[in-house]
Design a protein around this motif. Structure first.
Motif, short mmCIF file in Angstrom:
data_model
loop_
_atom_site.label_atom_id
_atom_site.label_comp_id
_atom_site.label_asym_id
_atom_site.label_seq_id
_atom_site.Cartn_x
_atom_site.Cartn_y
_atom_site.Cartn_z
N GLN A 30 0.83 -1.21 0.00
CA GLN A 30 0.00 0.00 0.00
C GLN A 30 0.86 1.26 0.00
O GLN A 30 0.56 2.22 -0.69
N SER A 34 0.89 4.08 -2.92
CA SER A 34 0.46 5.44 -2.60
C SER A 34 1.57 6.47 -2.83
O SER A 34 1.30 7.64 -3.05
N ASP A 45 0.34 4.71 -11.16
CA ASP A 45 -1.05 4.56 -10.71
C ASP A 45 -1.07 4.50 -9.19
O ASP A 45 -0.29 3.78 -8.59
N TYR A 46 -1.96 5.27 -8.57
CA TYR A 46 -2.03 5.37 -7.12
C TYR A 46 -3.18 4.56 -6.51
O TYR A 46 -3.39 4.61 -5.31
N ARG A 47 -3.91 3.81 -7.34
CA ARG A 47 -5.08 3.07 -6.84
C ARG A 47 -4.64 1.78 -6.15
O ARG A 47 -4.10 0.89 -6.79
N LYS A 48 -4.92 1.68 -4.87
CA LYS A 48 -4.54 0.50 -4.11
C LYS A 48 -5.41 -0.70 -4.46
O LYS A 48 -4.97 -1.83 -4.37
N ARG A 49 -6.65 -0.44 -4.82
CA ARG A 49 -7.58 -1.54 -5.12
C ARG A 49 -7.70 -1.80 -6.62
O ARG A 49 -8.67 -2.40 -7.07
N LEU A 50 -6.71 -1.35 -7.37
CA LEU A 50 -6.70 -1.55 -8.81
C LEU A 50 -6.84 -3.03 -9.17
O LEU A 50 -6.15 -3.88 -8.60
#
Length: 68
Positions: A30, A34, A45-50
């Motif tokens: 994470q 982030s 890409d900053y999306r943790k739930r990608l």
């Protein structure tokens, strides 16, 4: 390059980083996401739930993962 065989429709990015042993824990995964250290198909890409799907490419810490 690491080739990761996908079992199912997708795998969350955090789990992929752990499954390929590029990070030790989900918390570490994470943090690196982030902080913008992970590229998804060539873009930061900053999306943790990608949701990573077949054909996607992930880059982190000089390592490349191809999802097959």
């Amino acid at each position: 390059m690491i080739k990761f065989k996908l079992e199912g429709e997708f795998i969350p990015l955090i789990q992929l980083l752990k499954a390929t042993n590029l990070v030790q824990t989900g918390g570490e995964a994470q943090i690196v996401v982030s902080e913008g250290e992970v590229k998804y198909n060539g873009e930061v890409d900053y999306r943790k739930r990608l949701k990573v799907r077949q054909g996607d490419r992930i880059e982190y810490n000089g390592q490349k993962i191809e999802v097959v």
